[in-house]
Design a protein around this motif. Structure first.
Motif, mmCIF file in Angstrom:
data_model
loop_
_atom_site.group_PDB
_atom_site.id
_atom_site.type_symbol
_atom_site.label_atom_id
_atom_site.label_comp_id
_atom_site.label_asym_id
_atom_site.label_seq_id
_atom_site.Cartn_x
_atom_site.Cartn_y
_atom_site.Cartn_z
ATOM 1 N N PHE A 6 0.860 -1.386 0.098
ATOM 2 C CA PHE A 6 0.079 -0.135 -0.122
ATOM 3 C C PHE A 6 0.812 1.222 -0.008
ATOM 4 O O PHE A 6 0.585 2.209 -0.970
ATOM 5 N N CYS A 7 1.799 1.393 0.789
ATOM 6 C CA CYS A 7 2.668 2.522 1.134
ATOM 7 C C CYS A 7 3.918 2.473 0.291
ATOM 8 O O CYS A 7 4.572 3.426 0.274
ATOM 9 N N GLN A 8 4.448 1.427 -0.167
ATOM 10 C CA GLN A 8 5.533 1.062 -1.054
ATOM 11 C C GLN A 8 6.773 1.544 -0.093
ATOM 12 O O GLN A 8 7.711 2.365 -0.282
ATOM 13 N N ALA A 9 6.866 1.031 1.180
ATOM 14 C CA ALA A 9 7.634 1.194 2.022
ATOM 15 C C ALA A 9 7.717 0.147 2.974
ATOM 16 O O ALA A 9 6.883 -0.615 3.284
ATOM 17 N N GLU A 10 8.765 0.060 3.732
ATOM 18 C CA GLU A 10 8.975 -1.185 4.737
ATOM 19 C C GLU A 10 8.579 -0.776 6.001
ATOM 20 O O GLU A 10 9.489 0.457 6.598
ATOM 21 N N VAL A 11 7.740 -1.415 6.778
ATOM 22 C CA VAL A 11 7.128 -1.167 8.033
ATOM 23 C C VAL A 11 7.548 -2.137 9.017
ATOM 24 O O VAL A 11 7.420 -3.355 8.445
ATOM 25 N N THR A 12 7.070 -1.781 10.508
ATOM 26 C CA THR A 12 7.178 -2.823 11.522
ATOM 27 C C THR A 12 5.991 -2.688 12.024
ATOM 28 O O THR A 12 5.788 -1.263 12.693
ATOM 29 N N VAL A 13 5.062 -3.558 12.294
ATOM 30 C CA VAL A 13 3.945 -3.676 13.067
ATOM 31 C C VAL A 13 3.948 -4.039 14.375
ATOM 32 O O VAL A 13 4.631 -5.281 14.497
ATOM 33 N N LEU A 14 3.534 -3.246 15.631
ATOM 34 C CA LEU A 14 3.801 -3.915 16.642
ATOM 35 C C LEU A 14 2.532 -3.955 17.522
ATOM 36 O O LEU A 14 1.498 -3.153 17.284
ATOM 37 N N ALA A 15 2.237 -5.252 18.148
ATOM 38 C CA ALA A 15 0.960 -5.602 18.583
ATOM 39 C C ALA A 15 0.718 -5.379 20.149
ATOM 40 O O ALA A 15 1.676 -5.431 20.946
ATOM 41 N N ALA A 16 -0.400 -5.574 20.636
ATOM 42 C CA ALA A 16 -0.898 -5.474 22.134
ATOM 43 C C ALA A 16 -0.291 -6.947 22.765
ATOM 44 O O ALA A 16 0.122 -7.019 23.988
ATOM 45 N N GLY A 17 -0.404 -7.810 21.803
ATOM 46 C CA GLY A 17 -0.070 -9.326 22.462
ATOM 47 C C GLY A 17 0.212 -9.998 21.329
ATOM 48 O O GLY A 17 0.021 -10.122 20.228
ATOM 49 N N ARG A 18 1.473 -11.075 21.577
ATOM 50 C CA ARG A 18 1.989 -12.024 20.623
ATOM 51 C C ARG A 18 1.219 -13.331 20.803
ATOM 52 O O ARG A 18 1.309 -14.110 21.590
#
Length: 245
Positions: free
Chosen positions: A38-50
């Motif tokens: 979507f963004c044409q960018a590398e991102v890291t997503v962080l979650a409330a719980g694994r």
């Protein structure tokens, strides 16, 4: 970089869990790949719980920093488009401040565990509930659950690989109810130890079968010894239902 908070749901069955790993499909990996397209960018997503492999979510919360501002509805719809056909959906998106953190800003988490308690095997509920053919006494399980409420050392219900600094947690809610063939176990706390909910459920099942008395759960808790607790319930019955902020 603008930060977005995402509310997501997923079927944990096809995944190795939330966290991206060297091998296997993860929820985090699917979401990050969709954002990248979507963004044409590398991102890291962080979650409330694994969540572990096979565990589902109806109310997981994550945050991600995007390269520029987008309307929140555009973020939601674009990610849902790019995640097809994986069983993950963004239910809502909103722009938040840089001080928001999906994990560290959370003040509570809620889980639901579903047991299908009937002689006939699971068909429609396969992969979404723990099928237990032996009759279970939900009332006895509810009585036993009350022994676990409050502030305790939960070592008995902690996985050996748990990385939490302390086994002490405050369990705010642990309710057991029956709805037809389903036994529903609801748990809520600020945070949980690794496998804590599944280990508590496995222990409560022993009470439901009549193999343990409700007071045996109190004794197991006091022992602070994983070997004194019940088995770990399978992942398919567990759902992360909500995160409180």
């Amino acid at each position: 970089m603008p930060r977005y908070k995402l509310l997501i749901e997923y079927d944990g069955g096809p995944f190795v869990g939330w966290q991206r790993q060297r091998a296997g499909l993860s929820v985090q990996g699917v979401l990050e790949a969709a954002i990248g397209r979507f963004c044409q960018a590398e991102v890291t997503v962080l979650a409330a719980g694994r969540t572990d492999a096979g565990v589902h979510a109806a109310g997981q919360v994550v945050h991600v920093d995007l390269p520029r501002d987008y309307p929140a509805d555009t973020v939601r719809d674009a990610l849902n488009f790019h995640m097809k056909p994986h069983p993950v959906a963004v239910l809502a998106a909103e722009a938040v401040g840089d001080d928001f953190h999906a994990r560290f800003s959370a003040t509570g988490r809620a889980y639901l565990y579903r047991l299908l308690n009937r002689r006939a095997p699971a068909v429609l509920e396969r992969g979404r509930a723990w099928w237990v053919a032996t009759a279970l006494d939900a009332g006895a399980m509810a009585e036993a659950a009350r022994h676990l409420l409050g502030h305790h050392d939960f070592t008995t219900f902690r996985a050996s690989e748990c990385q939490a600094k302390s086994p002490v947690k405050t369990l705010d809610l642990l309710e057991v109810s029956r709805d037809g063939d389903l036994i529903l176990i609801r748990a809520a706390a600020r945070s949980f130890l690794h496998h804590q909910v599944r280990n508590m459920v496995g222990t409560l099942k022993l009470v439901g079968e009549g193999k343990w008395r409700p007071d045996d759960v109190r004794a197991a808790l006091a022992a602070r010894d994983r070997a004194r607790g019940g088995p770990t319930a399978p992942p398919e019955g567990l759902y992360l239902t909500a995160v409180r902020y």
